[in-house]
Structures are given as C-alpha cells and as structure tokens.
Design a protein around this motif. Structure first.
Motif, short mmCIF file in Angstrom:
data_model
loop_
_atom_site.label_atom_id
_atom_site.label_comp_id
_atom_site.label_asym_id
_atom_site.label_seq_id
_atom_site.Cartn_x
_atom_site.Cartn_y
_atom_site.Cartn_z
N THR A 478 72.65 40.11 103.13
CA THR A 478 71.90 39.64 104.30
C THR A 478 72.87 39.09 105.34
N PRO A 479 72.71 39.43 106.64
CA PRO A 479 73.65 38.95 107.67
C PRO A 479 73.63 37.43 107.81
N ASN A 480 74.81 36.87 108.13
CA ASN A 480 74.87 35.44 108.40
C ASN A 480 74.55 35.17 109.88
N ASN A 481 74.78 33.93 110.34
CA ASN A 481 74.44 33.58 111.73
C ASN A 481 75.21 34.41 112.75
N MET A 482 76.38 34.89 112.39
CA MET A 482 77.20 35.69 113.31
C MET A 482 76.94 37.20 113.15
N GLY A 483 75.99 37.57 112.32
CA GLY A 483 75.69 38.97 112.12
C GLY A 483 76.64 39.67 111.17
N LEU A 484 77.48 38.91 110.47
CA LEU A 484 78.44 39.50 109.54
C LEU A 484 77.86 39.51 108.12
N VAL A 485 78.34 40.46 107.32
CA VAL A 485 77.80 40.62 105.98
C VAL A 485 78.94 40.79 104.98
N ARG A 486 78.55 40.85 103.72
CA ARG A 486 79.49 41.24 102.67
C ARG A 486 79.18 42.69 102.30
#
Length: 1161
Positions: A478-486
């Motif tokens: 699931t994306p974080n606040n910055m739209g980045l994911v694992r």
C-alpha cells in the motif's frame, strides 16, 4: 544466487499457473522425452512436427521463422490435437536461455473446457450437501461444484444460475434400482432469486427449472419415503409458505402458508408424516404431512425458552465444556410465548432431527448445539464451543452413531462423538487461512490445485514465466503518504518452491511497479514503474543490464518482438562448443574416441561454455509513451539501441496494451479502439469496439494462428486478425454474472479467464459457458462412480460384483466373463473395477467373504440407501437365526451383545429395545425440571410397566398443584390394582369409555395397568397410531403377540393409500418371516434383490422346504435371469436360468440358441 537445478525426480509438469490478481498460462505439449540437448525436434521439411527420434540443430532457424509466436508465454498450443515443439531455452539452474540445457520431460497433455472455482461468498454458506453416493455438492457464487470425497477431484461444475446459490440437495437413493429406475446423479439447487434447478449431474444438463417468486429459497428437500414417486421436492419460499413440486415436470402440487416467516424445515426420519418448521418466532410441528394434499391446520407452535434469566444462557457461550454448560442451563419447549429476555430463535442456524434416535432434535446456534428430547420437550445435551473456538455454520448428524460432523466458519470440520449419556467428546483441527501474496498453481487437466506458494507479503499484481519450471511474480504494498511503496519481485523455482529476491535489496520506498515483461527467448526482463525509468535485467544471471535515464519516456504499454537474431547466436554457440571440446580431449588422452564419448564431451563442453560465457541473442521490444508515440528498441547483452520511432496515430487515445505476432502488431487504447498493423504491408486499420478501456490483448499460440483475445472493463472479445473481424464476445451483466479480471490462452483454441467470483474458466473460443459430461473429463486419479456408466452397464457391473465367483474363480477382470457388449463399454467397466481400493478388492476376491457381506459392501459402494438398510437388517436376523439353532440362551445373550443399531428403532430385538427405552426414561427423569416433564415421565414408566417408580413420581406432586388430588388417587390406583377380578372389568370398561370419548392416551394407560397391552395396541391401530402401537407392542407384549401387532402394521404399510412396502419388508425381516419377504420382493418386481435374498436364505437354512417354496424360488430365479439377459449379461442369465430348474429351461435354450445359429448356417 540462482535456484538449484531441478533433479530428474522433479519432472512433474504443472499444466497451468495462476494467481488471483491475474493468470499466466504455461502449457507443455507432446508425447516423448526431450534429451539434455540444445536442439529442437524437427519433422519432415523442418516444419516442427514432433519426432522424438530425430534431432536437427539446423532446423532451429526454420522452426522459428515458421513459428513466429514460439515464445508467446510458452510453446504453441494444440493444433487439432497434435503436439507442437517445446519452447527453446528453458534452462537448468532456474535460468532460461537459448544456450541452456534441456531437462528430460515426458509430456502427455490435454485440456478440456472447465471451471476452477475459488473462494465462496456469504450466500453460499449453507449450500453444501453430501450424497449417499459419496459425492459432495456445494455452491460457489452462481456455480454448483461437485467433488469426489475420496480423491478431492472436481468432477463437475454446473453453470446455469444467474445469481448466488443458497441451497443444494442430492436426491435420495432410497428406492430400488433397475433398468427403468437406474442409478443417476440428480441434484436440486436454489438461488437468491428464487430459481430452483434440477440437474442431471453426470450429463451436466438442467432437467427442470422452477420459479415461484424472485426471493431467496430458504430450504429445499427431496421426499424419500414414497415407493411410488421419487420426483417430489419440498421448498420454502419466502416469506412464509411451503410448496411441493414435481421436480420432473416443474408442476406445483400444492402450497401452504403459515403465520410466521419460515427459516428452514426438517422431516422426522422415523415418521415421514412429521414435518417441523423453524420460524422466526418458534418451532411449528406438523403431524399430518402428505404428498397428496397440504397440511390441514396451522400445526402445533412451540417456543424455546429457559426457566432462568438470559444471563444464564449467555454464560453458555463462555463455558469451557459441554458438561459445565449443561449444568448451568435448562432449555425447554413451551407453548407459551416467552418474554423478550428469554431465548428466541433469531440466531438459530439450523434445525434437524437426529437420524440415530427417534424423537431427538438438534438446534444449532453459532456457539452451541442443543439436543432436545421431544417426548419431554427438554434439553438432554448441550455442546458448547470453546471460548476461543470458531463458531458453527452447519451440522450433519450421523445415522448409526451419536456423532455430529460440524462445519465451522473458517472452513474446518470437527467430529463430535457422544461417549456416554453424560459426556460429549469433541475433536477439532483448526488451521488459519493463508494471507494475501500466494501464488496458486493448478493442473488444468484435472482442475486440482498443484501447489500453493506463499511468495509475497502483499497482493500479487502479475507473473511471467521464465522457463518450464520457473516464474517471476511481483507485488506492491500500500502506498505511503509520498506515494511510494515496497516492490517485491521474486524468482520462483516451481519444483522446489524456493524463491529469491530477483532485484536483491532494491524495492523499498520507490515508485510502484506497473508491469514486468520477459523476452521471448527468456533472456531479458523489462520492469516498468509508474514514475521511474525502465529497468532491463538479465533473467539468467539476475543482474541489472541497464537502468534508463530520468528523461526516458513514461511507458504506457510494452511488448517484446517474436523475431530475434538467432542465426548468429547459433554460430557463436557452435564455435564455443568445438573449442571447449578440443581442450577437453587434449587434457584427457586416455579416453577412447567413440561416438558415445564424443556426445558426452560435447555436452560437457556445452555446459562449461554456458557457465564461462554469457552468449546473448539480439532481441527487440516496442513501447508507447503518454502521447501514443511508438518506440522500437534493440537489446543485445547490456547494449540497448534506439532503432526507430513511429509518430502517434491521431485516431487512437492513450495506448494501454500491445500484442505482436509475426508481421502483425495490435494496439489497444483507453477508448476501446483496436489498431491492427500489418508490418509487412506497412498498413494499419483502426476498429472502434465501443467497449471502453482495452486492458489486455494476447495472441493465441500456434503456427499461423492469428486469433487474438482482448479484455475490457466489461468483458472480453476474440478477434481474427487476418480478417480483422470479431469471432466471439462476452459481456458482464448481459450474458454472464461475473466480471473478468484477466485473460489468456491455454491452447490454440481455448481461452482461460479469471473472474471476480474467484473462479478460473477454461472456455472454447466462443466463450460460451457450458457444462460438460463427467465421463469426458480427464482425471489425474481414477474415481469409483458407477453412476457415470450407462444404466445397463452400471447394473451389469453390480451383478458381476455380487455373483462372484465366475467360472469357478474369483476375478475382477471382466474380460474373462461372457459379457457381449462393445469393447468401449467393457473398457469403462474395467476402469471402474481398477479404481477400487486394494482393501475392497481384497474383500471382493476373498472366498470366505459371504454373500450377505458382499451385498452389504456393494450397496455401500453404490451408495444405495434402500439396499443398505435391507441387507443390514436381513444380515442381522439371518445371522441371529443361525445362532438360535444351537441354544436359545446363547442366542439371546448374543442378541443383547450384538444388537441391531438403535437407529433402526422398531426393527431392533424386543429385549434390546426395552432396555434402551428404560435407559431413556431414566435419563428423562434425571433432566426433569417442571411438573409437565414429571407427568410425561410417569406416563412412560406406566406404559413400560415400571409401576413402583411411577408411584414415587406421582407422590412428588406438591399440595398446591391443581393436579395434586388426581395424582394422589392415581398413585393409589396403581398400587392397589390387580390383573383379575371385578377391578379388571371396571378398569377395562372405564378405559374403553375414555378411548371412545377422545382420551386415547389415558385409556391405553389404564389397559396397560391391567396387562391388556394387546387390546391397547389394537385400539391405537384403530385410531391410526400405528407407530405408537408398534412401540407399545415391543416393550410390553410377548414375541407372539408382538408379531401379530406388527403383521397388522405390515398390511397397513402395504395398502395402496400408504404404499410403504419397502418399510414393510424391513418389519417382516425383523419378524423372521423370510418366505413372506421373498414373496413380497417378487411381487414388487425386485428380482435381483429377491434372487440374492433367496440364495442367502438357502445358505442359512431359513426356508421351510415345500412345494410352494420351490415354485417361488424357481419363479424368482427365472425372472432374475430374464432381467440379466436384458442387461446383456448372458453369462449371469444362464447361471440363474440353470438354477431355476424346469422353469428356466426355455430361457436357457434361448440363451444358447444364438451360439448355435452360426453352426447351422
């Protein structure tokens, strides 16, 4: 680090692989063994025909040119049933490449149209039934799935409902089977829109469709007690009425409404005229159910309540065991509506009679099961679930034992067995479900799950095969606040299940992956991100070849070219092999130069060259950017060159997907347009489909096969790219209820779809859902199911098993038997015989295995309910007869030690039946908590002749009770009554008057006090209380008097109005009237059962020798011989015709005449 090379013992080939987020097909085709050689099988003229004995490396280029789609997700599909060449470059050590070694594979591949079902939904939770024939049917969304309980193989998926299935019910097998009433798989299923479908499961066709209203069916059951009709189906239609249907014609026979909403119902297995309804308010008992007319009145309505307050009931859920729970609560049935704080049935999940004991019922709640004794209207058992236990969903009570199969909400099954009257043993095995991130690998030939691999920690987005035994899968968190994911990208080795992180430590806090694409030669991997440049990887070494610059265009669609520079690659490989071989020969001069050693040296050299040199072929791919511009790039090793750019087509929107095969390139966009490019002719053609976003397009495998499947938001279409026209279409909501999530090809003429109902469907190119015949399916394990045979063959197989030995020997080889059917039928029969377990085969071939034991075993194998009950009772009483001959005392003792199971109730021996009834009334007495229950116990004790204990209970009545005076006088009467003199006449007169004035129970009780139980039974029978009369006769009368009462009952059961001759037969067996049983069987035209029963009786000496008996036996044998002749089983017919003596001579001559005709000619 690469996964280890799979060993030869792991050469099992999975027919398919899929994940819930998408599907990726891998097919392995042909029959033969691929040697550890880097070559292709080449047929005449190098056309790629399969030829396992001939190998030609020079044919590779021609094969590739003639098969431009050779690497489209795997080898080409089946073309008209023939096998195509395997995919080049499926390497050892988990890597793929043209220079890699080929492992030996033996392949035999066939895929039929089928549906692989997935997870269920909430509506399906009560849609499950286990048939007598051993098959389990359950609802999965709008589908009905049939599986074999022994092998867990899916045998049938029925698809005709347009809404979720809520009930399934197998037709009972409680009837005599013959050529007119054969063994068949009938199933009724009902859905939330009120539609009921009756299926012929073996053929996969709907026999009848029933629709009353558009509301969910609450319950449905087949009627099983009538000898005349087996087509009657009772259904609960919301909100409050029951309807009896003729399931053969769809005709409504009658309808009856009730005051409250009906939730479910249950028939009394001991008395089919008793029906109980579970309603939202309480329980309704119906005592006059009949197929011929609706119940006359509203029934007897009762309520479930507790004499304690509701908190006491709440403690039940938290109790640590059933015994503790039972001590804390008394659940009663009352005719007064309880107050709001008392127990209601709103959360009751199921109501069911116990088939193991008469007048016992269970009520299933989420966290407890109540066992009610309906004679005293009180709880006699409570099964409370453990504090941390999973709630109940459904219960299947056992027939011969006090056992309950319990289905729980998490899908686990527990078996709970009653050990004694005061304790309940529970056994459970609960396992938590798997979380997201699994990859499921299926065998599509059998529909079985091959492997479930937990690869990722989050939802899988897609997979790509890298070889026959390895694949890449990716998942994003699931994306974080910055739209980045694992991002997780795993390389998985299928035989071992081992997976490695393909990108190593990369993947944390980066832009989400959107797609991965493996090149056609399985050398390169393109990884596309949402807001990050493209990455190119070497699949063989798991190394990054190139990460594009930041100004690299954003990619909307990407596809690898099926063409490549394979010719130059071959030259490099051959030169390397020759050089390595020369080095090896010089260093080892002792080796003799023979053909075998040269081959081994070349193979060793090839292996060494692959390990020391990374030889790559040049491959191409195209992609599009946000503006629709098409880029063509070339990759060779770590070199990436920009070859060409094609400006965007003004008629196309943003490109979403690309497919490439031969000289045809197809593009799809967000507006539903398809653009077909002819690369050779340099022309393009745009087709607006008006189907919105094109999510995926994929070419079919196979040389010259230009079919294409396109997936949209609302369905899919198959196109012929040669003619540029649509072949077939499937649209969600219009002709199907599911929504498509992913598509692919599994063979050249079959597509595979993943849908939102959790199912995977393999369909013909027309994409029309169709049920299949069960006998046409390819199964990985043989399944014993004689129902799949044609009726004549099924009955002939039964006779073959029953009448061993044939020709003086026991054998399960039907070829030794004179059964002049066509070879295909005999092959099917032999396949069924071969599918039997070794234990059963051993029993069938045992000379010591008696005829009765054989009849019982075959009835179980066939799931024949009627025969199982008949032979169980017959075997018991014939065995008892043989033991009665030496000494009566020993026989009586044996009867008590080895009695007939109490589930047979009235059919049990008198002594054992009396013993059980005394134990039951003692248990009822212990549980009593109100005056009404005490009075019922007193009445039972008086009928059983237990006067002393009855007097004690009568004297317990308190002085403030309104019945105190009557009970005191009754106690005096019971104590002082004698069985002779004036008192007897007076009591008999009073009893007669009471019965005449509607006080039947009281009059019968008085007659029992003066030992006139025989008169009491006659009165009960006169007033239609046949079951009560039989019960009283069993517990109070001598054997002779009891037999008279039961014989009158037999006459009643055989009457046309009742028509329960099958039950009458069982009563006659319990009386030892074996001649009457044989005569009745013959009159009912049950010739097979009659002949077998006569043989068993002759073995046990159960027939009195006489002229009438001999005539009966001859007639039975003759008629059975004729029925065997009609089945085509002439050898069996001749056997019984010879046994019939003079009556069978004519038939015997008929059977022998066809053999003589050719000689006369």
């Amino acid at each position: 680090m690469r996964p280890p090379a799979p060993q030869s013992k792991n050469n099992t080939i999975s027919s398919s692989s899929t994940i819930l987020a998408g599907i990726e097909w891998r097919n392995h085709l042909g029959v033969g063994t691929l040697e550890r050689r880097n070559a292709f099988p080449v047929g005449p003229e190098g056309n790629g025909a399969w030829n396992p004995g001939r190998w030609n490396p020079r044919g590779v280029e021609r094969w590739i040119r003639r098969n431009p789609a050779a690497a489209v997700r795997g080898p080409p599909g089946l073309r008209n049933g023939s096998a195509s060449p395997p995919l080049p470059g499926c390497g050892s050590e988990g890597r793929a490449g043209v220079a890699a070694e080929m492992l030996p594979y033996t392949v035999n591949f066939k895929v039929s149209a089928r549906t692989i079902t997935g997870a269920l939904n909430a509506h399906n939770k009560t849609a499950v039934d286990w048939g007598w024939q051993g098959l389990i049917a359950y609802g999965c969304h709008s589908l009905v799935v049939v599986i074999d309980s022994s092998t867990a193989q899916t045998l049938q998926v029925l698809e005709k409902h347009k809404a979720d299935v809520v009930k399934v019910k197998w037709a009972r097998e409680n009837y005599h089977h013959n050529i007119g009433s054969p063994y068949c798989l009938r199933l009724a299923s009902a859905d939330v829109t009120g539609k009921i479908i009756v299926w012929d499961v073996a053929a996969g066709v709907a026999q009848c469709e029933i629709q009353e209203h558009a509301k969910p069916i609450q319950d449905v059951q087949w009627l099983w007690n009538q000898d005349a009709s087996r087509d009657l189906l009772l259904a609960v239609h919301p909100p409050n009425y029951i309807v009896l249907w003729n399931a053969d014609t769809g005709t409504k026979l009658w309808r009856k409404s009730y005051a409250d909403n009906i939730l479910s119902f249950s028939f009394d297995p001991f008395d089919p005229s008793h029906l109980t309804l579970l309603t939202s308010e309480g329980i309704v008992f119906i005592s006059d159910f009949s197929p011929s007319k609706p119940p006359s009145g509203p029934g007897k309505k009762v309520y479930i309540s507790s004499p304690h307050s509701s908190p006491a009931h709440n403690k039940l859920a938290a109790a640590t065991g059933a015994k503790k729970a039972l001590n804390k609560v008394k659940i009663l049935i009352t005719q007064e509506k309880p107050s709001a704080e008392f127990i209601t049935l709103n959360d009751c999940l199921q109501l069911a009679y116990l088939p193991s004991k008469r007048n016992h019922m269970l009520l299933l709640y989420p966290r407890e099961i109540l066992i009610l004794d309906l004679e005293v209207n009180q709880t006699v058992g409570v099964i409370a679930i453990e504090r941390t236990g999973v709630p109940f969903l459904q219960v299947i009570p056992c027939f011969q034992r006090d056992g309950l199969f319990c289905l729980h909400e998490n899908g686990c099954i527990t078996l709970r067995v009653r050990r004694s009257y005061n304790s309940i043993f529970t056994s459970s095995n609960e396992e938590p479900g798997t979380s997201n991130g699994s990859v499921l690998v299926y065998h599509l030939t059998s529909g079985l799950l091959h492997k479930e691999l937990s690869v990722h920690s989050c939802e899988v987005k897609g997979i790509e095969w890298t070889s026959l035994t390895g694949f890449l899968s990716f998942a994003t968190s699931t994306p974080n606040n910055m739209g980045l994911v694992r991002n997780e990208l795993q390389l998985v080795d299928l035989p071992t299940g081992r997976s490695i992180a393909f990108r190593g430590e990369r993947g944390n806090d980066e832009s989400p992956m959107e797609m991965i694409k493996v090149s056609h030669l399985k050398q390169y991997l393109a990884v596309v991100f949402k807001d990050k440049p493209l990455e190119l990887w070497d699949v063989r070494t798991c190394t990054l070849l190139r990460e594009m610059s930041k100004n690299f265009p954003a990619i909307t669609a990407l596809e690898w070219s099926p063409s490549h520079n394979l010719k130059s690659l071959r030259k490099k490989q051959l030169a390397t092999r020759e050089a390595m071989a020369r080095q090896t020969v010089v260093s080892d001069a002792e080796l003799s130069v023979v053909e075998s050693s040269v081959i081994s040296l070349l193979q060793e050299a090839e292996s060494k060259s692959e390990l020391t040199q990374n030889i790559s072929a040049r491959e191409h791919f195209v992609f599009t950017d946000n503006d629709g511009q098409v880029y063509h790039l070339t990759v060779e090793g770590n070199s990436v060159k920009d070859s060409a750019r094609i400006p965007p087509d003004g008629s196309m929107g943003s490109i979403t997907c690309i497919a490439w095969k031969g000289d045809t390139l197809v593009l799809g966009d967000v507006d539903g347009n398809l653009n077909f490019w002819d690369l050779k002719g340099r022309v393009s053609r745009g087709i607006p489909t008006h189907r919105s976003w094109v999510r995926k397009i994929r070419f079919a495998p196979g040389k010259g096969n230009q079919k294409l499947i396109a997936m949209y938001n609302d369905g899919a279409e198959v196109w012929d790219t040669k003619e540029v026209q649509m072949v077939s279409s499937l649209r969600s909501g219009r002709n199907v209820t599911f929504r498509i999530l992913d598509v692919d090809w599994c063979t050249s003429d079959k597509v595979v779809l993943a849908s939102d109902d959790g199912c995977i469907r393999v369909l013909e190119m027309s994409m029309k859902a169709a049920c299949f015949r069960m006998d046409e399916q390819e199964l990985s394990e043989p399944v014993w199911c004689p129902y799949l045979l044609v009726p004549r063959a099924s009955l002939a197989l039964k006779a073959f098993l029953l009448h061993q030995p044939w020709d003086g020997r026991y054998s399960l080889d039907i070829s030794h038997v004179d059964y002049p059917e066509n070879e295909e039928i005999k092959t099917l029969l032999q396949e069924q015989l071969n599918s039997l377990s070794n234990d059963i085969k051993k029993l069938l071939l045992d000379p010591e295995f008696t005829l009765l034991q054989r009849c019982l075993l075959v009835s179980r194998l066939y799931g024949d309910e009627s025969e199982l009950h008949f032979w169980t009772v017959a075997a018991h009483y014939l065995h008892s007869l043989s033991q009665d001959k030496p000494t009566s005392t020993a026989a009586t003792k044996d009867k008590l030690n080895n009695p007939l199971d109490i589930c047979y109730d009235i059919l049990c021996e008198n002594a054992y039946f009396q013993k059980f009834q005394l134990e039951r009334v003692n248990l009822q007495e212990v549980k009593r908590s109100t005056y009404d229950h005490t009075r019922k116990c007193t009445d039972q004790l008086l009928l059983l002749g237990q006067t002393d204990r009855a007097v004690q209970l009568l004297l317990e009545t308190s002085a403030d009770n309104q019945h105190y005076y009557c009970d005191s006088l009754k106690a005096c009467l019971v104590t002082t009554v004698t069985s002779s003199g004036p008192s007897q006449s007076t009591i008999k007169l009073v009893a007669t008057n009471m019965i005449a004035n509607g006080k039947l129970a009281e009059g019968v009780q008085l007659l029992c006090l003066i030992d006139k139980a025989a008169d009491a039974c006659r009165y009960l029978q006169t007033y239609g209380e046949w079951n009560r009369a039989a019960w009283l006769a069993k517990v109070r009368l001598s054997s002779e008097e009891c037999a008279d009462v039961l014989k009158r009952w037999v006459d009643h059961l055989c009457s046309p109005q009742v028509n329960q001759k099958s039950k009458a037969l069982l009563v006659l067996l319990s009386l030892g009237c074996f001649s009457s049983v044989a005569e009745t069987l013959h009159s009912m035209r049950y010739f097979d059962r009659a002949a077998l029963f006569v043989e068993a009786c002759l073995e046990y000496g159960a027939f009195a020798v006489g002229e009438d008996t001999e005539k009966l036996i001859s007639a039975i044998y003759t008629d059975y011989a004729r029925s065997l002749k009609n089945l085509g089983f002439k050898q069996g017919a001749a056997l019984f015709a010879s046994k019939a003596g003079a009556a069978g001579k004519e038939l015997l001559a008929e059977l022998e005449s066809p053999k003589q005709e050719p000689k006369e000619e």
